[in-house]
Design an enzyme around this catalytic site. Structure first.
Site, PDB file in Angstrom:
ATOM      1  N   LYS A   4     -12.669   7.339   0.156  1.00 23.11           N
ATOM      2  CA  LYS A   4     -11.885   6.145  -0.145  1.00 23.11           C
ATOM      3  C   LYS A   4     -12.713   4.914   0.202  1.00 23.11           C
ATOM      4  CE  LYS A   4      -7.353   4.038   0.875  1.00 23.11           C
ATOM      5  NZ  LYS A   4      -6.073   4.199   1.611  1.00 23.11           N
ATOM      6  N   SER A   6      -1.745   3.975  -0.962  1.00 24.81           N
ATOM      7  CA  SER A   6      -2.899   3.232  -1.449  1.00 24.81           C
ATOM      8  C   SER A   6      -4.101   4.107  -1.785  1.00 24.81           C
ATOM      9  CB  SER A   6      -3.324   2.213  -0.375  1.00 24.81           C
ATOM     10  OG  SER A   6      -3.751   2.880   0.811  1.00 24.81           O
ATOM     11  N   SER A  59       0.165   6.570   2.838  1.00 21.36           N
ATOM     12  CA  SER A  59      -0.819   6.404   1.776  1.00 21.36           C
ATOM     13  C   SER A  59      -1.734   7.593   1.549  1.00 21.36           C
ATOM     14  CB  SER A  59      -1.658   5.153   2.032  1.00 21.36           C
ATOM     15  OG  SER A  59      -0.871   3.999   1.867  1.00 21.36           O
TER      16      SER A  59
END
Length: 487
Positions: free
Chosen positions: A76, A151, A175
């Site tokens: 990420k 997210s 998330s």
């Protein structure tokens, strides 16, 4: 590659039936395709990845290396990666090249993983749909007109589409788990402090936690073992010993007591989601578990408590982005005030600005006691309630998300509706507990996730329950039609 799990790929690499260079090249080709169709990557690193893959092949040929040597992974874009852009999905950090590695990235690299690239995400991890990114929204591989969740939507999307067998992600209010549910993969949020936050750019420091997204609980167990451990560079890192999370995966669950909170089954919960979780519980009961109803009467307070605390911490953490030291700087400022105002105004997106403003407001002198202090007291109440429930049962099972993936743009103009997407996940972060989301069914071709919550540092038990369920179901093996091998 989709037909093989991370665990299976690792075995094929160790037996030399597959080379890391071949596997990584395949992933890179799929990453380019995924970036074009799904917008799930911000950066792709072919030269570095192939060099790492060739080094891994040399180790494997010499009979060396570990269980993750040569395995491709995506990170990420909130984890700092030395020499490669770390943007947090924001214009503010579009030009930021980190000079060091995040601890989680470094540990996975030391375990032999090969980084394919950095995945797209909600800006500074603020969002529930991966639509707030400066680089555009991520699309769900099951239906590109729908969100992948947020997210960590880019990470969940990349694993679901078979671009990579695993990815790192972060979870501040759900998330990891929510995008895992909406994309039909497995996502684990560890106990707060279990995985180092050093080099993981902060949104809300008392809530953020890194963890893995993969196809199965067995894959997540392999990754968590490599990622976990005390880090002297992180003051919130725990010294609790790291387990080999694969060791207990095959233990039976006969006699396991599962708590089912009635407060999670409200009119806001879509009927197919409720039905899928009920069916999953029946499967666990057939394996010897017992389901008992429990009460978590203050669950309805979790969303307002979370958004007060998270916004306050966001306001504090993001104050460092001022156009002076690093990050975006406006052109031709006339004075220092103009530099600050225009750099922040240009660098941050609308959702980040909204949360900074909320956080600044609740921390202000006139409202600190009324909002922030009260939210912290209620946080303690929610934590104690969950801890008390987990003294009565071994794990708690709930839906992960009240709905399946919703259409792109459906909630961007209604922040409250967007925030309610996290209603079943935020209390876990407020309490610092571990939880995992596993695929549990489909509704109109879209994945449904089931959340399993455990007590502090009981990730092994969570993964054991998840693995046993996945031995009795095949939801985690389903793949999006347009992304099946050869499609």
């Amino acid at each position: 590659m989709l037909e093989h799990s991370l665990t299976e790929l690792a075995q094929l690499l160790r037996t030399r039936e597959l080379s890391s260079a071949e596997l990584v090249q395949s992933c890179l080709e799929r990453a380019e395709r995924g970036h074009a169709a799904l917008n799930c990557f911000i950066s792709i690193c072919p030269d570095q990845a192939l060099a790492q893959a060739r080094a891994a092949d040399r180790l494997l040929a010499a009979g060396q290396g570990g269980p993750l040597t040569g395995v491709p992974i995506a990170h990420k874009d909130i984890f700092c990666t030395s020499g490669i852009k770390t943007s947090c999905g924001s214009k503010m950090l579009d030009n930021f090249i980190a000079p060091y590695q995040a601890t989680a990235v470094a540990r996975l690299a030391a375990a032999g993983t090969v980084m394919i690239g950095k995945t797209n995400m909600d800006e500074f991890a603020m969002g529930s749909s991966s639509e707030t990114s400066y680089y555009g929204p991520v699309r769900n591989p099951w239906d590109p007109e729908r969100v992948p969740g947020g997210s960590s939507g880019g990470s969940a999307c990349a694993v679901s589409a078979g671009i990579v067998p695993c990815a790192t992600a972060t979870d501040t209010g759900g998330s990891i788990r929510q995008p895992a549910a909406l994309c039909g993969v497995t996502g684990l949020k560890p106990t707060y402090g279990r995985v180092s936050r050093y080099g993981m750019i902060a949104y809300a420091s008392s809530l953020d936690q890194g963890g893995p997204i993969a196809r199965s609980a067995a894959d997540a167990a392999l990754l968590l073992t490599a990622m976990s451990g005390f880090d002297p560079s992180d003051a919130t890192s725990t010294e609790a010993p790291v387990e080999d999370y694969q060791e207990t995966l095959t233990d039976g669950i006969k006699g396991l007591k599962i708590g089912l909170p009635k407060e999670y089954f409200t009119p806001d919960l879509e009927q197919p989601v409720a039905a899928a979780v009920s069916a999953a519980l029946q499967t666990l009961e057939q394996a010897g578990a017992t389901v008992v109803e429990i009460e978590l009467p203050h669950t309805h307070l979790s969303i307002p408590v979370y958004y007060v605390i998270a916004s306050a911490e966001c306001s504090s953490n993001l104050s460092r982005y001022d156009g002076v030291r690093f990050g975006h700087r406006c052109a031709d400022p006339v004075d220092i005030n103009d530099l600050f105002c225009r750099s922040r105004g240009e660098g941050f997106g609308a959702e980040v600005k909204r949360r900074i403003m909320i956080g600044t407001y609740v921390l202000s002198a006139g409202y600190y006691d009324a909002y922030y202090l009260k939210a912290q007291r209620l946080r303690r109440l929610l934590r104690d309630e969950l801890r008390a429930a987990l003294e009565q049962v071994d794990v708690i099972v709930t839906p992960t998300s009240p709905t399946t993936a919703f259409p792109l743009g459906a909630r961007t103009q209604d922040p409250v509706a967007m925030y309610l997407s996290d209603i079943y996940t935020v209390s876990v972060n407020l309490a610092g507990l571990p939880a995992v989301s596993v695929p549990a069914g489909f509704s109109n071709g879209l994945p449904i996730g089931m959340q399993i919550i455990g007590n502090y540092f009981q990730e092994a038990k969570l993964l054991n329950v998840a693995h046993q369920y996945q031995q009795l179901s095949d939801w985690h093996t389903q793949t999006p039609a347009g992304w099946r091998q050869g499609a």
